[in-house]
Enzyme design. Sequence first.
Site, PDB file in Angstrom:
ATOM      1  N   GLU A  28     -27.583  -6.769  -9.220  1.00  0.00           N
ATOM      2  CA  GLU A  28     -26.817  -6.969 -10.454  1.00  0.00           C
ATOM      3  C   GLU A  28     -27.289  -8.224 -11.181  1.00  0.00           C
ATOM      4  O   GLU A  28     -27.389  -8.240 -12.407  1.00  0.00           O
ATOM      5  CB  GLU A  28     -25.324  -7.100 -10.145  1.00  0.00           C
ATOM      6  CG  GLU A  28     -24.698  -5.848  -9.598  1.00  0.00           C
ATOM      7  CD  GLU A  28     -23.244  -6.072  -9.244  1.00  0.00           C
ATOM      8  OE1 GLU A  28     -22.392  -5.514  -9.955  1.00  0.00           O
ATOM      9  OE2 GLU A  28     -22.965  -6.792  -8.262  1.00  0.00           O
ATOM     10  N   GLU A  68     -13.095 -11.305 -13.267  1.00  0.00           N
ATOM     11  CA  GLU A  68     -11.933 -12.139 -13.567  1.00  0.00           C
ATOM     12  C   GLU A  68     -12.360 -13.487 -14.142  1.00  0.00           C
ATOM     13  O   GLU A  68     -11.748 -13.999 -15.091  1.00  0.00           O
ATOM     14  CB  GLU A  68     -11.088 -12.354 -12.301  1.00  0.00           C
ATOM     15  CG  GLU A  68     -10.450 -11.105 -11.753  1.00  0.00           C
ATOM     16  CD  GLU A  68     -11.329 -10.267 -10.815  1.00  0.00           C
ATOM     17  OE1 GLU A  68     -10.777  -9.418 -10.111  1.00  0.00           O
ATOM     18  OE2 GLU A  68     -12.571 -10.457 -10.792  1.00  0.00           O
ATOM     19  N   LYS A 115     -16.687  -2.208 -16.372  1.00  0.00           N
ATOM     20  CA  LYS A 115     -18.025  -2.219 -15.774  1.00  0.00           C
ATOM     21  C   LYS A 115     -18.349  -0.787 -15.340  1.00  0.00           C
ATOM     22  O   LYS A 115     -18.012  -0.381 -14.226  1.00  0.00           O
ATOM     23  CB  LYS A 115     -18.005  -3.182 -14.583  1.00  0.00           C
ATOM     24  CG  LYS A 115     -19.316  -3.476 -13.939  1.00  0.00           C
ATOM     25  CD  LYS A 115     -19.086  -4.541 -12.853  1.00  0.00           C
ATOM     26  CE  LYS A 115     -20.364  -4.956 -12.202  1.00  0.00           C
ATOM     27  NZ  LYS A 115     -20.134  -5.979 -11.173  1.00  0.00           N
ATOM     28  N   TYR A 129     -13.220 -11.411 -37.862  1.00  0.00           N
ATOM     29  CA  TYR A 129     -13.550 -10.585 -36.706  1.00  0.00           C
ATOM     30  C   TYR A 129     -14.957 -10.905 -36.206  1.00  0.00           C
ATOM     31  O   TYR A 129     -15.221 -10.883 -35.004  1.00  0.00           O
ATOM     32  CB  TYR A 129     -13.451  -9.094 -37.026  1.00  0.00           C
ATOM     33  CG  TYR A 129     -12.169  -8.672 -37.696  1.00  0.00           C
ATOM     34  CD1 TYR A 129     -10.951  -9.282 -37.400  1.00  0.00           C
ATOM     35  CD2 TYR A 129     -12.169  -7.662 -38.626  1.00  0.00           C
ATOM     36  CE1 TYR A 129      -9.772  -8.888 -38.018  1.00  0.00           C
ATOM     37  CE2 TYR A 129     -10.994  -7.259 -39.249  1.00  0.00           C
ATOM     38  CZ  TYR A 129      -9.802  -7.876 -38.940  1.00  0.00           C
ATOM     39  OH  TYR A 129      -8.646  -7.486 -39.554  1.00  0.00           O
TER      40      TYR A 129
END
Length: 128
Positions: free
Chosen positions: A27, A79, A105, A59
């Site tokens: 990853e 997190e 994910k 935005y």
Amino acid sequence: MTDAYTGDRIILKDLGFYGYHGLFAEEKKLGQRFFIDLELGVDLTEAAETDKLSAGISYADIYDTVKASFESQPMRLLEAVAQNVSVALFDGFEKINWIIIRIRKPEAPIAMVRGEVAIELQRVRKAK
């Protein structure tokens, strides 16, 4: 949901990013796609009544803040990524009172045929 997350909000959904967050070496080396959904508690009364850009929040500026925070450093946990994004948004935009952030994910390294993993944090601006 508690009363803290009521009222006006700005919503950005399915913001896609490529990142190197995760526990495994693959990853961190190869990276993968992530998607972020945001709800930002903001009093939109003035913007609604005056139609002035200066009364709201851009935005595009929100997106740029999220992107910069998301890409700033690889993290092991979603997190922690969500917490960093939340802090950056509170620091960058005084008008934001609360945040609900979901990070998805879709290619998590688990044996699933279809689906995605996600986390959601809910944060309220701390009183100064």
